[in-house]
Design an enzyme around this catalytic site. Structure first.
Site, mmCIF file in Angstrom:
data_model
loop_
_atom_site.group_PDB
_atom_site.id
_atom_site.type_symbol
_atom_site.label_atom_id
_atom_site.label_comp_id
_atom_site.label_asym_id
_atom_site.label_seq_id
_atom_site.Cartn_x
_atom_site.Cartn_y
_atom_site.Cartn_z
ATOM 1 N N HIS A 165 38.167 46.397 39.739
ATOM 2 C CA HIS A 165 37.143 45.043 38.187
ATOM 3 C C HIS A 165 36.222 44.850 38.363
ATOM 4 O O HIS A 165 35.156 44.307 38.143
ATOM 5 C CB HIS A 165 38.388 43.725 38.646
ATOM 6 C CG HIS A 165 38.029 43.355 40.111
ATOM 7 N ND1 HIS A 165 38.754 43.764 41.104
ATOM 8 C CD2 HIS A 165 37.326 42.345 40.118
ATOM 9 C CE1 HIS A 165 37.863 42.922 42.130
ATOM 10 N NE2 HIS A 165 37.334 42.171 41.442
HETATM 11 C C1 UD1 Z 1 35.704 37.341 40.110
HETATM 12 C C2 UD1 Z 1 35.286 37.506 41.586
HETATM 13 C C3 UD1 Z 1 34.891 38.404 42.437
HETATM 14 C C4 UD1 Z 1 36.839 38.160 42.674
HETATM 15 C C5 UD1 Z 1 37.311 38.753 40.944
HETATM 16 C C6 UD1 Z 1 38.969 38.595 41.188
HETATM 17 C C7 UD1 Z 1 32.621 36.391 41.752
HETATM 18 C C8 UD1 Z 1 31.210 36.504 41.280
HETATM 19 N N1 UD1 Z 1 33.360 36.948 40.849
HETATM 20 O O1 UD1 Z 1 35.285 38.325 39.481
HETATM 21 O O2 UD1 Z 1 34.904 38.367 43.498
HETATM 22 O O3 UD1 Z 1 36.937 39.854 43.244
HETATM 23 O O4 UD1 Z 1 37.033 37.221 41.009
HETATM 24 O O5 UD1 Z 1 39.153 38.767 39.978
HETATM 25 O O6 UD1 Z 1 33.129 35.416 41.804
HETATM 26 N N2 UD1 Z 1 38.486 36.256 32.546
HETATM 27 C C9 UD1 Z 1 39.216 36.264 31.387
HETATM 28 N N3 UD1 Z 1 40.471 34.890 32.153
HETATM 29 C C10 UD1 Z 1 39.912 34.610 33.281
HETATM 30 C C11 UD1 Z 1 38.975 34.912 33.979
HETATM 31 C C12 UD1 Z 1 37.915 35.866 33.652
HETATM 32 O O7 UD1 Z 1 39.591 37.009 30.715
HETATM 33 O O8 UD1 Z 1 40.781 33.959 33.525
HETATM 34 C C13 UD1 Z 1 37.313 37.455 32.416
HETATM 35 C C14 UD1 Z 1 36.613 36.954 30.952
HETATM 36 O O9 UD1 Z 1 36.100 37.871 30.139
HETATM 37 C C15 UD1 Z 1 35.598 37.219 32.365
HETATM 38 C C16 UD1 Z 1 35.429 38.300 32.907
HETATM 39 O O10 UD1 Z 1 36.924 38.726 33.033
HETATM 40 O O11 UD1 Z 1 34.305 37.326 31.585
HETATM 41 C C17 UD1 Z 1 35.099 37.816 35.210
HETATM 42 O O12 UD1 Z 1 35.483 37.002 35.445
HETATM 43 P P1 UD1 Z 1 34.760 36.293 36.242
HETATM 44 O O13 UD1 Z 1 34.962 34.835 36.632
HETATM 45 O O14 UD1 Z 1 32.780 36.261 36.503
HETATM 46 O O15 UD1 Z 1 34.587 37.163 37.690
HETATM 47 P P2 UD1 Z 1 35.663 37.989 37.771
HETATM 48 O O16 UD1 Z 1 35.192 40.185 37.450
HETATM 49 O O17 UD1 Z 1 37.114 37.626 37.649
#
Ligand code: UD1
Length: 382
Positions: A222
């Site tokens: 991811h």
């Molecule tokens: C975050 C953490 C990372 C961790 C990961 C585990 C930071 C900087 N990064 O990254 O360290 O390893 O979580 O998953 O805090 N999204 C959904 N549903 C959700 C959450 C996210 O669809 O419940 C999608 C959205 O499009 C979002 C993208 O995933 O923009 C990324 O989510 P985000 O929370 O920004 O970072 P992660 O890549 O999940």
């Protein structure tokens, strides 16, 4: 004494669960009562990325939910700070406890310190030394500001001392996530692999591969550095579909970001037309632990899984060029090898890893008792 602890994203939940229980245990005894409020920033909000873990790990419902949601880093951190500042001003805690290295960790440690509230960081001192990683920025800032830095291993203590952090602020407590692993492993072991796959398919499909114990690979991917660039993600998918899935079933619980990028780069059709590759929704804690327990190999860019592989002994290829968790690496006695995202290198290490035996190891204080040590350290520092 009043403690606010903070969670925001999936990897936080398995770290806070044992801490909540340590406080409950403490409050059942004769010592001074600890008032505890759990704040969820809402960074992860999908049921499978958040609520599932609260249910599975018996985490009490958050007392306060900030509802921050997704966004750019500045949006997430800024919105969390604005919302959390109000909580700190209203609640006037003695301590804010943050775990791990996600955006919630950074936002809430900065907010606490600006309100002159003491901050404790559980999982302090991890360093990848890669400042392009958002988590590294979060770790550096949080550790610089924290009053109490609780580390999972000796290497982390060395890193903090080398940065000039005072020795008195550092406590060696072990790995709190392993508390959860130890607490939950019996329950996980009772699950059937076929049920996990059948219950978590990303889409209905005919003809699932036969998945036998120790004859399948599990992958999670991811990190932006792996999935956000076409020139990196495309050859990786070529290796997964052409090499790994040609050898044995490949189980891939897919993060929302990776799924979106597969579609964006038109790799989706190739993935779904590979019979031995099974795409799954993001899976729950016990399901992942069970799959890890008898996988032939883990392919991952997740930090937590490197640690779980170490304790379970599952050979692990970490699809990164560096790690903030060197204790999990082969050369430090762990189960993981850094392979980056160059397919030639991954292929070479993949064939070597397939020949390795399962070899569980337990770094010092990864004994399932870390949460109690964290609470004791906070009480002693108050
Ligand atoms: C975050 C953490 C990372 C961790 C990961 C585990 C930071 C900087 N990064 O990254 O360290 O390893 O979580 O998953 O805090 N999204 C959904 N549903 C959700 C959450 C996210 O669809 O419940 C999608 C959205 O499009 C979002 C993208 O995933 O923009 C990324 O989510 P985000 O929370 O920004 O970072 P992660 O890549 O999940």
């Amino acid at each position: 004494m009043k403690i606010i602890s903070v969670v925001g994203a999936r990897p936080n939940f398995m770290k806070i669960a044992p801490f909540c229980r340590a406080i409950e245990r403490h409050n059942a005894g004769d010592g001074p009562h600890v008032e505890h409020l759990l704040v969820h920033t809402g960074q992860h909000y999908d049921h499978q990325m958040s609520q599932t873990f609260f249910d599975a790990l018996n985490i009490p419902a958050p007392d306060i939910h900030l509802g921050v949601g997704s966004g750019t880093h500045a949006e997430q951190v800024g919105n969390t700070m604005i919302a959390f500042e109000k909580v700190v001003m209203d609640q006037k805690p003695d301590w804010v406890v943050v775990v791990g290295d996600v955006n919630a960790t950074l936002a809430c440690s900065v907010t606490a310190k600006k309100q002159h509230v003491k901050c404790c960081h559980i999982e302090a001192g991890l360093r990848s030394r890669d400042w392009t990683m958002p988590e590294e920025i979060n770790r550096l800032v949080t550790d610089r500001l924290s009053d109490l830095l609780l580390t999972p291993d000796i290497l982390s203590i060395e890193s903090l001392l080398a940065e000039g952090i005072e020795r008195e602020k550092i406590g060696f407590v072990g790995n709190i996530m392993i508390d959860t692993l130890e607490e939950q492993r019996t329950k996980a072991a009772a699950l059937k692999i076929g049920d996990i796959i059948g219950g978590n398919l990303l889409y209905e499909r005919a003809g699932l591969p036969d998945v036998e114990e120790e004859r399948y690979v599990v992958m999670t991917l991811h990190r932006p550095s792996n999935v956000d660039y076409r020139e990196i993600f495309t050859p990786l998918v070529g290796f997964l579909t052409g090499d790994v899935a040609a050898d044995m079933p490949l189980l891939w619980p897919i993060h929302p970001r990776a799924k979106k990028q597969l579609q964006e780069f038109r790799l989706w059709d190739r993935v779904v037309s590979t019979p031995n590759l099974v795409l799954m929704r993001p899976i729950g804690y016990h399901d992942m632990l069970r799959l890890n327990m008898s996988a032939r190999l883990l392919l991952t860019d997740s930090g937590g899984l490197q640690e779980e592989c170490t304790v379970l002994g599952t050979p692990c290829l970490t699809l990164r060029w560096n790690t903030e968790r060197p204790i999990t690496l082969y050369e430090h006695g762990g189960a993981s090898v850094l392979v980056g995202n160059n397919v030639e290198r991954i292929r070479k290490e993949y064939h070597k890893a397939l020949k390795k035996d399962r070899n569980p190891v337990r770094p010092e204080l990864w004994d399932g008792q870390t949460a109690g040590r964290c609470l004791d350290a906070i009480l002693n520092a108050s």
